[in-house]
Design an enzyme around this catalytic site. Structure first.
Site, mmCIF file in Angstrom:
data_model
loop_
_atom_site.group_PDB
_atom_site.id
_atom_site.type_symbol
_atom_site.label_atom_id
_atom_site.label_comp_id
_atom_site.label_asym_id
_atom_site.label_seq_id
_atom_site.Cartn_x
_atom_site.Cartn_y
_atom_site.Cartn_z
ATOM 1 N N ASP A 381 -20.970 -16.738 11.240
ATOM 2 C CA ASP A 381 -21.815 -17.491 10.856
ATOM 3 C C ASP A 381 -20.828 -18.878 10.856
ATOM 4 O O ASP A 381 -19.547 -18.777 10.653
ATOM 5 C CB ASP A 381 -22.366 -17.420 9.785
ATOM 6 N N ASP A 729 -24.870 -15.496 5.780
ATOM 7 C CA ASP A 729 -25.145 -15.334 4.356
ATOM 8 C C ASP A 729 -26.751 -15.715 4.256
ATOM 9 O O ASP A 729 -27.096 -15.417 2.955
ATOM 10 C CB ASP A 729 -24.297 -16.559 3.606
ATOM 11 N N ASP A 733 -30.032 -14.645 8.212
ATOM 12 C CA ASP A 733 -29.268 -13.720 8.955
ATOM 13 C C ASP A 733 -29.322 -12.256 8.875
ATOM 14 O O ASP A 733 -28.615 -11.353 9.600
ATOM 15 C CB ASP A 733 -27.603 -14.126 8.508
#
Lengths: 1035, 301
Positions: A381, A729, A733
């Protein structure tokens, strides 16, 4: 806030394209999953945002002022259930416990234990005085499994306890209006149709259709990953419910302002609930280490069964009865079970988990410790992991020049010329035209660490000014604000009017900031070196270039201008009317641009570089814009210097994108919308042919697709897929985290759902910690190999005595109890100490292991451990055995075939080689002394074994003896052996007898031989890479 | 169990015709690895034999390096008893035949005609005398002579007249010997303190006395008279020391025959026989060290 660009954000959970795509998903995965995903998509036709408020009210038979009636609310509550996410089906504690008890390695030991009990049962049924050995062994084996099971269970329970501490256990409250009365109720009791009021700091209790708003902004980061607060208003701005402004989502946070909304979905039917349900529906596969252990068990059982059956046949041929042969068969199979290995592996993994936790990697599942080590792809990410998750001023443009600001976390970067008057003017505008302020009582903290109330861009400006010009608060006090127009999306600017610092100067200062092109339109002059100059075409071009350049860096650019209002038109005390603007907002003086970005964390470029040299592909998957994503990717090295995307090549060569051969571009940036149109083959093609990939604007589903695509990537045309790690996070996700071989959640910014789905948690949210994880994972894999090689080796000296006992009828050289003393006693600490062994070479410079080829335990390891070192060890043991018997009167030649007489209790005058006569008890004591000596010999040869197991390729002289635990282990096992041999009472307790000092030295030559043999082997191995020795013996 | 791959994989693993591989290896590969192991194991075997040879070099031919486990000597008896039980029916030959056969076999070593060779045997007298030393173990005297021990010394238990050793009459004999230990000289008890009163009458010079009695209180008086046959009704000292198998091949250890002449019938009796001496010890665990226990049951029904 979205100056400079649209702040629309797509979470493609819901777009129609997704729906079209699902049939294309020609995956062989279970239908259920596809159904799940479809389900998820169907849900999203949330249509309330397109309805008028009245329609919504009608639908839920509620009232825009009065809210629901209590009766209606109760009815809805009964119908829909409480407004809470169904917790993921938690496995009951006893199931978890049983999984520890019967999973993986334990099966082997249980089988062993059951066989032992079986053998004992046979003996008990057929003999009058059955030997208790098998019974004890069975009990010990069961005890070992149960104890290790409890150990790992508590270990896991400890991690999940840490997990629970993350959870916010405070029950959420919600302010609802029912029957016209405001009431504070438990968020769980909120029902669809409720009229809810939220204010800054609240958590949104359910999915809301906003009906009225006062400067309301929500932080959707837990849903989308984007941390920029978004405005909420009653108007429908987008067809997609996730992008429209008039819907606020369950469990997101209201940052500022107030809003009122009608609840449209509660609990699991909310968008958040859907994702959570999808996540818990996904199944994650076995961890690589679990597969390795399974493979290991196959090998061990293979060897055990082969030996057992061979000797069963031999025993029958030798004239033993069937029953005896069966008991031998069981004995041999059980003797092959490495009793201590389960505990060793568990302890080794635990130690590594602890070490990783110290380095901010919290491992939820012990087996996941190793997974990062075998990872070949990391999908990371962006926000918060690669970047600091904190907007920071990166560049400024004033005096017709781009200046670079310091973006490092510790302010160690370069500074710029702060003496220019233009800069002072710019700083003043940025400080005054800014609603952000530091929260109270943070004066002790460094500026960058302080908390700020306000949105990200303004905070960035505030901190930047505070850092370079001193207290903004004082500046604001000196320049009192008299009027203000807050930002709105039609103006795309923010304006305020202030008194000047100079007491005598009665003019007002107008300061404005906003989207650069809008600001420029309002300016007629520009400040250069503190002097106002007319804005000519040349300047405008310069502005355009600077704007383009900064925008091209993926930065958010703001324009600043000011105007000292002429005193004659706006005398002191002039009443500025902000609603009906009664003052000029044109012909201002342009001051400069400031651009902001969420800068990469300092340690990330280095970490990415390490990953790359470790052969790990780092893919960025973000919800952010492609330009920003690419800029960060370049900044951290995910797209390395000199590598171009197709678009880069096209613009360099000035040809259309379609003419560029995609094979020429190593890097690529893929937009979420393009991703939807890709077939699986195209997806694979992209993943295979580009080494540096950035996915921008991706949705949770797409993250899932990317992860699956990466897992499909086959290396070296083997059958097994790549091992993929995913970091994230947000709630969005979590499906990807769950699907990944190892999901890594963020400890600070991560949402509960993502932490639940992950296998590992980065406590400091820092990508660099992943590298630590990779390093530790690879190290433990290597060290586990060594540990297993060490432990398995002593299996041969443990089993050969029994084989010779059967084959040539000698008195038993090594008993069951002594075997257990080795496996569960002396071998333990040295085996565990190998987990502390330092790496032989730079493990971060080699490719990730190939899961199909680089096995934890392979034939070569078995060949070395069983076939070579183990055999030498066995000889060492047998030598001690023969020495003791010979020195007591029984020469080797007499021993063969003596077994029947030897074990005959009624024979109390057995003659030895010197004509002496022995009672049963007397010769048994000699036999047990032999067991003790054999045991001590194994300890002695295991000294050499642990030293040679320190390295797989290097010489011990290269590796050194710096492993203190190992040295401790050497002393510990020796001390333990001496203790067992010499402590009074051991003869009764464990049938161990004191040895004459000279018997300790019997195995020394063999110990030395092991060391020399293996050093020579490793020498040849190093001298002749790829040679026969390497092919046959490098494990 | 060893591999649960699908069947095709198994077959292919065993014989892969494409690559000419048998069990995952080509012929050459098999040859190399087997050759390696052959050489490696031959080397190890050679090494092992070498170290064993070294070990044998350090050993004496006449006396084991350590004797602390074999001494003090055990007291063993013929016939052997399974689980220390001696039970028979005097009316049923089958029940005591194994015992009498074992005794006949054992005593055949003591046959008179086997002890005729004057070069190998000598008379040591029928009365207990002092130890008979025949030089140091390591001196070059070579093979030593052995004292004769005539079966006839065992009286009714000698098996010469009564081939059934009294079993037929319900007066069973037992032949008892003190286990041989190289260079070991048993020393008679120096004082009477350590000997139970009932056994004290057996103490006499140059003899290791043996005494049998009831093990349990409740058997007191049921055992009846116990008769002892042999030189001095014990183990006479002139038969010691023993000079090992090599130097003393003809050695005959002194025997004592014990006869229970008036045993209570149809009862299980616990009997304990014990030898007494300075350097004769007993052990809680070893029931045959310096003593033995016997469950005797004579049935006459």
């Amino acid at each position: 806030m979205g100056y400079g660009r649209s702040d629309s954000y797509r979470v493609a959970t819901t777009t129609e394209k997704d729906e079209k795509e699902s049939p294309k998903k020609a995956d062989t995965k279970a239908e259920k999953k596809i159904k799940d995903m479809d389900d998820l998509k169907k849900e999203v036709p949330l249509t309330e945002h397109k309805m008028s408020v009245e329609e919504v009210c009608q639908k839920y038979s509620t009232d825009i002022v009065q809210g629901l009636t209590n009766a209606k609310a109760a009815e809805y509550l009964a119908r829909d259930g409480p407004n809470a996410l169904t917790p993921p089906p938690t496995t009951p504690e006893w199931v978890k416990f049983c999984r520890q008890l019967f999973g993986g390695f334990s099966i082997l030991l249980w089988t062993g234990a059951i066989l032992c009990f079986l053998a004992y049962a046979i003996q008990a049924a057929t003999e009058d005085e059955p030997a208790g050995d098998n019974l004890y062994l069975g009990i010990v084996l069961s005890a070992v499994v149960i104890i290790t099971g409890c150990f790992s269970y508590f270990q896991e329970a400890k991690s999940s306890k840490i997990m629970e501490s993350f959870k916010n256990m405070v029950p959420q409250q919600a302010l609802v209006i029912r029957e016209g009365e405001k009431m504070q109720i438990n968020a769980e009791e909120v029902v669809a149709g409720d009229l809810v009021e939220v204010k800054g700091g609240d958590r949104i209790p359910a999915d809301l259709r906003i009906v009225s708003s006062h400067g309301c902004k929500v932080d959707n980061s837990s849903l989308t990953g984007e941390s920029e607060p978004q405005t909420r208003s009653p108007d429908c701005t987008h067809d997609n419910p996730l992008e429209t402004r008039n819907v606020a989502f369950f469990s997101t946070n209201c940052v500022e302002g107030t809003a009122r909304g009608i609840v449209v979905c509660t609990g699991d039917r909310t968008v958040m609930g859907r994702i959570a349900t999808l996540t818990s529906g996904l199944e994650s596969g076995k961890t690589p280490i679990a597969k390795e252990i399974e493979h290991f068990i196959h090998l061990i059982t293979g060897v055990a069964v082969f030996l057992g059956i061979t000797f069963f046949i031999l025993a029958v041929c030798l004239g033993y009865t069937w029953l005896e042969a069966v008991i031998f068969l069981i004995g041999i199979i059980v003797a092959n079970v490495p009793e201590g290995l389960l505990a060793t592996v568990t302890v080794c993994l635990t130690l590594t988990a602890k070490r990783m936790a110290r380095k901010n990697c919290l491992v939820k599942n012990l087996e996941a410790v190793e997974t990062l080590g075998s990872t070949s792809t990391i999908c990371s990410d962006k926000t918060g992991t690669l970047t600091q998750n904190r907007m920071t001023v990166a560049h400024m443009w004033f005096d017709n020049q781009i200046h670079e600001a310091d973006t490092t976390e510790d302010q160690s970067g370069a500074s710029f010329d702060k003496s220019s008057e233009t800069w002072l003017a710019l700083a003043r505008v940025a400080a005054l035209c800014n609603r952000a302020q530091f929260k109270a009582a943070q004066d002790q903290l460094p500026i960058l660490k302080r908390d700020v109330a306000g949105d990200a861009s303004e905070s960035a400006l505030l901190k930047c000014i505070e850092l370079s010009c001193g207290s903004v608060k004082q500046m604001r006090e000196k320049n009192k604000k008299v009027a203000e127009i807050p930002f709105n999306s039609t103006n795309k600017y923010q304006l305020s009017v202030h008194e000047t610092e100079n007491e005598e100067d009665n003019r007002y200062l107008l300061v404005m900031k906003g989207a650069p092109e809008r600001i420029l339109d309002r300016c007629s002059t520009i400040l250069i070196q503190g002097k106002e100059q007319p804005m000519d075409e040349e300047m405008k071009d310069a502005f355009q270039n600077a704007y383009m350049e900064l925008g091209g860096l993926g930065e958010r650019v703001l324009g600043f201008c000011h105007l000292l209002m002429p005193e004659d038109q706006y005398p002191k005390g002039f009443a500025f009317d902000c609603d009906d603007v009664n003052f000029t907002t044109e012909n201002l003086c342009f001051v400069g641009l400031m651009s902001m970005i969420d800068p990469p964390r300092a340690a990330v470029p280095d970490a990415v570089g390490k990953c790359r040299s470790a052969g790990i592909k780092v893919i960025m998957v973000t919800g952010d814009h492609p330009i920003t994503a690419k800029a960060i990717a370049k900044g951290v090295g995910i797209i390395s210097e000199g590598n171009e995307t197709v678009e880069d090549i096209a613009s360099r060569l000035n040809i259309p994108v379609s003419q560029v051969n995609p094979r020429d571009a190593k890097a690529c940036v893929i937009h979420g919308t393009d991703l939807k149109d890709l077939s699986q083959e195209q997806m694979d093609d992209i993943l295979r042919n580009h080494t540096e990939i950035v996915f921008a604007r991706t949705s949770p589903q797409q993250k899932l697709i990317i992860v699956e695509g990466c897992q499909r990537q086959v290396r070296h045309t083997q059958t097994d897929g790549a091992i993929v790690a995913v970091t994230g996070d947000g709630v969005n996700d979590s499906p990807a985290l769950k699907k990944a071989d190892i999901g890594v959640a963020m400890g600070i910014s991560g949402s509960d759902v993502s932490k639940q789905a992950a296998d590992m948690i980065l406590l400091d949210d820092n990508f660099a910690s992943i590298v630590t994880g990779v390093e530790e994972g690879r190290l433990i894999f290597d060290n586990l190999k060594k540990s297993i090689a060490y432990t398995l080796t002593s299996n041969i000296p443990e089993i050969t005595p029994f084989l010779f006992f059967i084959l040539v009828n000698i008195p038993l050289p090594l008993g069951t109890i002594t075997i257990l003393c080795i496996d569960l006693g002396t071998d333990m600490v040295p085996a565990i100490s190998l987990a502390y062994e330092a790496a032989e070479s730079d493990i971060m410079k080699r490719q990730p292991r190939n899961p199909t080829r680089d096995k934890l335990v392979n034939e070569r390891l078995i060949s070395i451990a069983y076939g070579q070192i183990g055999m030498i060890q066995a000889l060492g043991g047998f030598f001690s055995y023969f020495v003791i018997l010979a020195e007591n009167g029984f020469l080797p030649s007499l021993l063969v075939g003596i077994r029947l007489n030897w074990d005959d209790r009624s024979n109390n005058d057995l003659e030895d080689s010197y004509g002496q006569q022995w009672t049963y008890e007397q010769r048994k004591i000699v036999e047990y002394t032999c067991h003790t000596a054999f045991f001590v010999s194994i300890v002695v040869v295991q000294w050499a074994d642990v030293i040679i197991c320190k390295t797989r390729r290097n010489s011990v002289f290269q590796q050194g003896m710096r492993n203190k635990i190992l040295i401790f282990g050497l002393f510990e096992e020796t001390a333990l052996a001496a203790f067992l041999s010499y402590t009074p009472g051991m003869d009764v307790a464990l049938r161990m007898y004191p040895l004459k000092p000279s018997w300790w030295f019997c195995a020394f030559p063999y110990s030395f031989l092991i060391f020399v043999y293996d050093e020579i082997r490793k020498l040849i191995l190093r001298r002749n890479p790829g040679g026969w020795v390497e092919k046959e013996t490098y494990y | 169990m060893s591999s649960n791959k699908e069947d095709g994989g198994w077959k292919k693993f065993v014989w892969n015709s494409e690559k000419g591989e048998f069990c995952g290896r080509t012929g050459g590969s098999w040859f190399k690895i087997l050759g390696f192991y052959l050489i490696f194991y031959s080397f190890l075997a050679g090494l092992f034999v070498g170290t064993i040879q070294c070990l044998l070099l350090t050993l004496s031919d006449y006396k084991p390096t350590w004797q602390d486990r074999v001494a003090p000597p055990g007291l063993s008896h013929t016939p052997r008893s399974d689980k220390s039980e001696l039970a028979f029916n005097l009316n049923d030959l089958e029940t005591y035949l194994p015992y009498t056969k074992a005794m006949r076999d054992f005593l055949s070593m003591y046959d008179e005609d086997k002890q005729r060779d004057q070069m190998k045997y000598e008379d040591c007298g029928d009365e207990p005398t002092e130890y008979k030393y025949r030089g140091d173990l390591n001196s070059d005297v070579g093979v030593r002579k052995a004292c004769r021990f005539q079966r006839s010394l065992l009286g009714p238990c000698s098996g010469i007249e009564d081939r059934e050793f009294g079993f037929k009459e319900g007066k069973p004999c037992l032949i008892v010997k003190l286990n041989r230990i190289v260079n070991f000289v048993p020393r008679p008890p120096s004082s009477n303190d350590s000997i139970p009163e009932a056994a004290q009458y057996k103490v006499r010079p140059n003899v290791i006395p043996i005494f049998c009695t009831n093990r349990r209180e409740e058997d007191a008086g049921k055992i009846g008279e116990v008769k002892y046959y042999g030189i001095g009704e014990g183990f006479p000292l002139q038969y010691y020391p023993y000079y090992s198998k090599v130097l003393h091949p003809q050695y005959l250890q002194p025997l004592v025959a014990i006869q229970f002449v008036n045993v209570t019938m149809n009862t299980e009796l616990r009997i304990e026989c014990k030898v007494f001496g300075e350097n004769i010890g007993y052990s809680e665990k070893d029931k045959f060290q310096g003593r033995f226990e016997l469950k005797l049951q004579v049935t006459n029904l």
